[in-house]
Write a protein that holds these residues in place. Structure first.
Motif, PDB file in Angstrom:
ATOM      1  N   GLN A  89      28.990 -22.763  23.318  1.00 28.86           N
ATOM      2  CA  GLN A  89      29.591 -21.789  24.228  1.00 28.86           C
ATOM      3  C   GLN A  89      30.950 -22.317  24.677  1.00 28.86           C
ATOM      4  O   GLN A  89      31.035 -23.329  25.388  1.00 28.86           O
ATOM      5  CB  GLN A  89      28.680 -21.530  25.435  1.00 28.86           C
ATOM      6  CG  GLN A  89      27.331 -20.919  25.061  1.00 28.86           C
ATOM      7  CD  GLN A  89      26.449 -20.708  26.269  1.00 28.86           C
ATOM      8  OE1 GLN A  89      26.911 -20.289  27.327  1.00 28.86           O
ATOM      9  NE2 GLN A  89      25.165 -21.004  26.115  1.00 28.86           N
ATOM     10  N   HIS A  91      35.108 -21.108  25.852  1.00 30.33           N
ATOM     11  CA  HIS A  91      36.046 -20.060  26.255  1.00 30.33           C
ATOM     12  C   HIS A  91      37.408 -20.702  26.433  1.00 30.33           C
ATOM     13  O   HIS A  91      37.562 -21.665  27.198  1.00 30.33           O
ATOM     14  CB  HIS A  91      35.602 -19.395  27.561  1.00 30.33           C
ATOM     15  CG  HIS A  91      36.570 -18.382  28.074  1.00 30.33           C
ATOM     16  ND1 HIS A  91      36.806 -18.175  29.419  1.00 30.33           N
ATOM     17  CD2 HIS A  91      37.400 -17.507  27.420  1.00 30.33           C
ATOM     18  CE1 HIS A  91      37.706 -17.221  29.570  1.00 30.33           C
ATOM     19  NE2 HIS A  91      38.086 -16.806  28.371  1.00 30.33           N
ATOM     20  N   TYR A 106      30.290 -17.766  21.487  1.00 29.48           N
ATOM     21  CA  TYR A 106      28.982 -17.661  22.131  1.00 29.48           C
ATOM     22  C   TYR A 106      27.905 -17.731  21.050  1.00 29.48           C
ATOM     23  O   TYR A 106      27.716 -16.783  20.284  1.00 29.48           O
ATOM     24  CB  TYR A 106      28.861 -16.356  22.927  1.00 29.48           C
ATOM     25  CG  TYR A 106      27.600 -16.270  23.750  1.00 29.48           C
ATOM     26  CD1 TYR A 106      27.498 -16.931  24.972  1.00 29.48           C
ATOM     27  CD2 TYR A 106      26.501 -15.547  23.295  1.00 29.48           C
ATOM     28  CE1 TYR A 106      26.340 -16.869  25.721  1.00 29.48           C
ATOM     29  CE2 TYR A 106      25.338 -15.476  24.047  1.00 29.48           C
ATOM     30  CZ  TYR A 106      25.262 -16.140  25.257  1.00 29.48           C
ATOM     31  OH  TYR A 106      24.104 -16.075  26.002  1.00 29.48           O
ATOM     32  N   LYS A 107      27.291 -18.887  20.974  1.00 29.73           N
ATOM     33  CA  LYS A 107      26.250 -19.151  19.979  1.00 29.73           C
ATOM     34  C   LYS A 107      26.792 -18.905  18.570  1.00 29.73           C
ATOM     35  O   LYS A 107      27.693 -19.603  18.132  1.00 29.73           O
ATOM     36  CB  LYS A 107      25.001 -18.347  20.300  1.00 29.73           C
ATOM     37  CG  LYS A 107      24.392 -18.732  21.652  1.00 29.73           C
ATOM     38  CD  LYS A 107      23.096 -18.016  21.949  1.00 29.73           C
ATOM     39  CE  LYS A 107      22.541 -18.476  23.298  1.00 29.73           C
ATOM     40  NZ  LYS A 107      21.268 -17.803  23.648  1.00 29.73           N
ATOM     41  N   ASN A 230      29.196 -20.863  33.283  1.00 29.33           N
ATOM     42  CA  ASN A 230      28.539 -19.693  32.690  1.00 29.33           C
ATOM     43  C   ASN A 230      29.523 -18.952  31.789  1.00 29.33           C
ATOM     44  O   ASN A 230      30.500 -18.378  32.255  1.00 29.33           O
ATOM     45  CB  ASN A 230      28.016 -18.769  33.803  1.00 29.33           C
ATOM     46  CG  ASN A 230      27.234 -17.593  33.237  1.00 29.33           C
ATOM     47  OD1 ASN A 230      26.689 -17.669  32.129  1.00 29.33           O
ATOM     48  ND2 ASN A 230      27.183 -16.503  33.985  1.00 29.33           N
ATOM     49  N   GLN A 232      29.798 -15.986  28.914  1.00 29.57           N
ATOM     50  CA  GLN A 232      29.086 -14.849  28.344  1.00 29.57           C
ATOM     51  C   GLN A 232      29.979 -14.132  27.341  1.00 29.57           C
ATOM     52  O   GLN A 232      31.197 -14.140  27.458  1.00 29.57           O
ATOM     53  CB  GLN A 232      28.657 -13.877  29.450  1.00 29.57           C
ATOM     54  CG  GLN A 232      27.640 -14.433  30.433  1.00 29.57           C
ATOM     55  CD  GLN A 232      26.309 -14.729  29.770  1.00 29.57           C
ATOM     56  OE1 GLN A 232      25.889 -14.025  28.845  1.00 29.57           O
ATOM     57  NE2 GLN A 232      25.628 -15.767  30.242  1.00 29.57           N
ATOM     58  N   PRO A 233      29.388 -13.505  26.329  1.00 33.60           N
ATOM     59  CA  PRO A 233      30.186 -12.723  25.369  1.00 33.60           C
ATOM     60  C   PRO A 233      30.775 -11.503  26.070  1.00 33.60           C
ATOM     61  O   PRO A 233      30.193 -10.989  27.030  1.00 33.60           O
ATOM     62  CB  PRO A 233      29.176 -12.314  24.303  1.00 33.60           C
ATOM     63  CG  PRO A 233      27.849 -12.346  25.000  1.00 33.60           C
ATOM     64  CD  PRO A 233      27.952 -13.462  26.011  1.00 33.60           C
TER      65      PRO A 233
END
Length: 235
Positions: A89, A91, A106-107, A230, A232-233
């Motif tokens: 993960q 960004h 993301y994964k 955290n 997230q896509p």
């Protein structure tokens, strides 16, 4: 009955005596400070480097900023801020080759934001994040993969952003094939937190002994080690 009067008088301290006493006190304080300083335990640079690399590389979550310059140019070719949560993960946002970019890994999927349309494009797999050409920006800790460190010097302590750090200067043999093919001399300067012994800042200057124009400068800052991050896509 009369009692005899007692006459108490304080001794008079003249100006010369006062200056002598003051000088003695100043010398005593200076000696105490010098003894305290030299009594600090000596830093073993080899042990400090080994411990800092081990603790830094073991960190799963962290945030970072990377700036990379090539040649004698003052303008960086890449300037990104990023965050990682685990190994899959990531960004990052900033500029790559002077173009605005934003990526989310993301994964098993990579998402790339179109800087003009503002839409997200989905790329199957994580080939982009694993590509050697992007290893500096996507995986900053890879810059600390060393085969060995022939030259190492401890430069002392320094305050960095309110943090007490120990500073090392080293010339390692790195384990990064993409960079090894272009440069053969890498000079590092590391700022290591004195308390948790992890790397919080690094500067890397790379050059090639056969090409005076082959130069690269990388500046790295790392923080928020092991904090909750955290990622997230995009929706």
């Amino acid at each position: 009955m009369k009692f005899p009067q007692l006459n108490f008088s304080m001794p008079t301290v003249n100006k010369k005596m006062f200056m002598i006493i003051a000088a003695i006190l100043v010398i005593a304080v200076a000696l105490w400070a010098a003894i305290s300083y030299h009594s600090k335990p000596a830093v073993d640079p080899d042990l400090l480097l080994q411990q800092s690399l081990s603790k830094t590389m073991a960190s799963q979550n962290y945030r970072f900023h990377i700036e990379c310059k090539l040649g004698n140019k003052q303008e960086p070719i890449s300037d990104v801020t990023g965050e990682r949560a685990g190994s899959d993960q990531i960004h990052i946002v900033g500029k790559l080759i002077n173009s605005p970019v934003e990526f989310i890994q993301y994964k098993d999927n990579t998402y790339m934001k179109d800087p003009f349309a503002g839409k997200w494009l989905t790329l199957q797999g994580n080939q982009l994040a694993q590509a050697e050409s992007f290893v500096i920006e996507f995986n900053p800790l890879a810059n600390f993969n060393f085969k060995d460190v022939p030259r190492l010097e401890y430069l002392g302590s320094e305050e960095l952003d309110g943090r007490e750090t120990e500073v090392l200067e080293l010339v390692p043999n790195i384990d990064m094939p993409f960079l090894e093919n272009q440069f053969n001399v890498f000079k590092y300067k590391l700022w290591i937190d004195s308390s948790d012994q992890r790397i919080y800042k690094a500067t890397i200057n790379a050059s090639h002994s056969a090409n005076a124009n082959s130069l690269m400068e990388i500046n790295i800052k790392l923080w928020d080690y092991d904090q909750e991050i955290n990622i997230q896509p995009p929706v």
